[in-house]
Design an enzyme around this catalytic site. Structure first.
Site, PDB file in Angstrom:
ATOM      1  N   CYS A 126       0.533  -1.255  -0.226  1.00 16.89           N
ATOM      2  CA  CYS A 126       0.148  -0.230   0.560  1.00 16.89           C
ATOM      3  C   CYS A 126       0.729   1.575  -0.173  1.00 16.89           C
ATOM      4  O   CYS A 126       0.144   2.099   0.663  1.00 16.89           O
ATOM      5  CB  CYS A 126      -1.368  -0.293   1.420  1.00 16.89           C
ATOM      6  N   LYS A 191      -8.128  -0.773  11.187  1.00 19.67           N
ATOM      7  CA  LYS A 191      -8.208  -1.895   9.625  1.00 19.67           C
ATOM      8  C   LYS A 191      -6.811  -2.218  10.146  1.00 19.67           C
ATOM      9  O   LYS A 191      -6.227  -2.474  10.602  1.00 19.67           O
ATOM     10  CB  LYS A 191      -7.569  -0.876   8.592  1.00 19.67           C
ATOM     11  N   ARG A 213       0.779  -7.737   5.268  1.00 26.53           N
ATOM     12  CA  ARG A 213       0.870  -5.631   5.637  1.00 26.53           C
ATOM     13  C   ARG A 213       0.475  -5.883   6.804  1.00 26.53           C
ATOM     14  O   ARG A 213       0.345  -4.831   7.397  1.00 26.53           O
ATOM     15  CB  ARG A 213      -0.845  -5.647   4.216  1.00 26.53           C
ATOM     16  N   LYS A 244     -12.625  -2.290   9.936  1.00 30.66           N
ATOM     17  CA  LYS A 244     -12.727  -2.736   9.340  1.00 30.66           C
ATOM     18  C   LYS A 244     -12.117  -4.570   9.084  1.00 30.66           C
ATOM     19  O   LYS A 244     -10.711  -3.677   9.784  1.00 30.66           O
ATOM     20  CB  LYS A 244     -12.144  -2.657   8.281  1.00 30.66           C
ATOM     21  N   SER A 270     -15.263  -8.744   2.554  1.00 29.98           N
ATOM     22  CA  SER A 270     -15.405  -9.405   0.980  1.00 29.98           C
ATOM     23  C   SER A 270     -15.025 -11.392   1.527  1.00 29.98           C
ATOM     24  O   SER A 270     -16.124 -11.954   1.222  1.00 29.98           O
ATOM     25  CB  SER A 270     -14.079 -10.051  -0.180  1.00 29.98           C
ATOM     26  N   TYR A 309     -21.199  -6.256   0.716  1.00 24.60           N
ATOM     27  CA  TYR A 309     -21.430  -7.038  -0.955  1.00 24.60           C
ATOM     28  C   TYR A 309     -22.649  -6.473  -1.071  1.00 24.60           C
ATOM     29  O   TYR A 309     -23.147  -7.315  -2.195  1.00 24.60           O
ATOM     30  CB  TYR A 309     -20.660  -7.616  -1.045  1.00 24.60           C
TER      31      TYR A 309
HETATM   32  C1  PBG Z   1      -7.367  -1.814  -0.284  1.00 21.92           C
HETATM   33  C2  PBG Z   1      -8.508  -2.070   0.405  1.00 21.92           C
HETATM   34  C3  PBG Z   1      -8.304  -3.834   0.315  1.00 21.92           C
HETATM   35  C4  PBG Z   1      -9.845  -3.775   0.784  1.00 21.92           C
HETATM   36  C5  PBG Z   1     -10.268  -2.386   0.492  1.00 21.92           C
HETATM   37  N1  PBG Z   1      -9.796  -2.028   0.505  1.00 21.92           N
HETATM   38  C6  PBG Z   1      -7.732  -4.641   0.972  1.00 21.92           C
HETATM   39  C7  PBG Z   1      -6.288  -4.874   1.848  1.00 21.92           C
HETATM   40  O1  PBG Z   1      -6.337  -4.261   2.125  1.00 21.92           O
HETATM   41  O2  PBG Z   1      -5.636  -5.925   1.254  1.00 21.92           O
HETATM   42  C8  PBG Z   1     -10.291  -4.914   1.568  1.00 21.92           C
HETATM   43  C9  PBG Z   1     -11.668  -5.467   1.625  1.00 21.92           C
HETATM   44  C10 PBG Z   1     -12.253  -6.344   1.291  1.00 21.92           C
HETATM   45  O3  PBG Z   1     -11.956  -7.601   1.297  1.00 21.92           O
HETATM   46  O4  PBG Z   1     -13.794  -6.732   1.168  1.00 21.92           O
HETATM   47  N2  PBG Z   1      -6.121  -1.483   0.628  1.00 21.92           N
END
Ligand code: PBG
Length: 318
Positions: A126, A191, A213, A244, A270, A309
């Site tokens: 990122c 997050k 990450r 999140k 997701s 979603y």
């Molecule tokens: C980008 C981002 C991510 C998600 C939202 N923005 C992926 C990540 O951090 O790897 C994940 C959303 C999801 O899993 O639905 N940094």
């Protein structure tokens, strides 16, 4: 005798005393936009979700709006990636073009843009990488540039998700300097470095090419640190705070609800979606009921808005 069952005897009485209600106003629908034309490609691990080219994205967004959903968040899948994620902040890059098209074509749709670099970097991290380290401060500059380019394209809300220190302050300052002092920041304040992002990374082709990450996203074991993350973002000027993923972190969401008066968002990510979909496909869970139960739980814990979603499917149940 105290009989709590008196108020549960039938649906009418239950509806009368129900504490939490979902409405279409609660939802933000995440969408993936890719290069090309006439493309609507289903994502294998996210049944019912697609990669859309801009023309198809507009059609889909029209339908989303007609269902009563007011906002979408868009993620870009560029055809070209490099070390510094140039496609994230190009004036004519995929998200910028998609934003312009949505604002032009779909009446009264709020467009939120995800501000991050991982979909645009060839290493999948990122931020800017040097010697296998993700560098904080050089990344801030690129994020600020990305946010301004998104605002210029017409984004209504900027949603930075990349977990660099100081990202809200850097983006706020850049937006203000560029004349976008009215554009709010929805910060992915808390997050976690979650394994629930797996299907998203397949959809966005954004899995890190080395390492993980964990040097920037939060340790899933930490609660107190989440309060510090939120505090910093509030101080730096975030307008909305996000947690999140959602369901595994309702404790965090609930604590933020009690501590802050800012609007709170939760992202049902997701993997949360894929888990429910796959169990339902096998007949192991009732999809509709589990969907509504999880979304209700997220709202009950304190979310004012929910990125999910399931948004389209959920509003069709009301
Ligand atoms: C980008 C981002 C991510 C998600 C939202 N923005 C992926 C990540 O951090 O790897 C994940 C959303 C999801 O899993 O639905 N940094």
């Amino acid at each position: 005798m105290l009989r709590l069952r008196r108020l549960r005897r039938n649906e009418s009485i239950r509806a009368l005393v129900r504490e939490t209600r979902l409405t279409p106003d609660d939802f933000v629908y995440p969408m993936f936009v890719c290069e090309g034309e006439g493309i609507r490609r289903e994502i294998a691990s996210m049944p019912g979700q697609y990669n859309f080219s801009v023309d198809e994205l507009v059609k889909e967004a029209e339908q989303v709006r007609s269902l009563g959903i007011r906002a979408v968040i868009i993620f870009g899948i560029p055809s070209y990636k490099d070390a510094i994620g140039r496609e994230a902040y190009g004036e004519d890059s995929i998200v910028q073009r998609a934003t312009r098209a949505l604002k032009r074509e779909v009446k009264d749709l709020l467009v939120i843009t995800d501000t991050c670099l991982c979909e645009y970097t060839d290493h999948g991290h990122c931020g800017v990488v040097r010697d296998s380290e993700v560098l904080n401060d050089p990344t801030l500059e690129l994020l600020a540039r990305t946010a301004v380019s998104q605002a210029k394209a017409g984004a209504d809300i900027i949603a930075p998700s990349n977990m660099m220190d100081g990202f809200v302050a850097a983006i706020r300052a850049a937006l203000d300097t560029a004349g976008f002092e009215q554009v709010p920041i929805l910060s992915y304040a808390v997050k976690y470095a979650s394994a629930f992002y797996g299907p998203f990374r397949e959809a966005a082709k954004s899995a890190p090419q080395f390492g993980d990450r964990k040097s920037y996203q939060m340790d899933v074991a930490n609660f107190r640190e989440a309060m510090r993350e939120a505090e910093v973002d509030v101080t730096e000027g975030a307008d909305i705070l996000m947690v999140k993923p959602a369901l595994p972190y309702l404790d965090v969401l609930h604590a933020l609800r009690q501590r802050y008066n800012l609007p709170l968002a939760a992202y049902q990510v997701s993997g949360e979606y894929a888990m429910i979909k796959s169990a339902a496909q096998r007949g192991w869970l009732d999809e509709k009921q589990v969907m509504i139960e999880t979304l209700t739980a997220i709202k009950r814990a304190g979310a004012d808005l929910i990125l999910t979603y399931f948004a389209k499917q959920a509003v069709q149940c009301f």
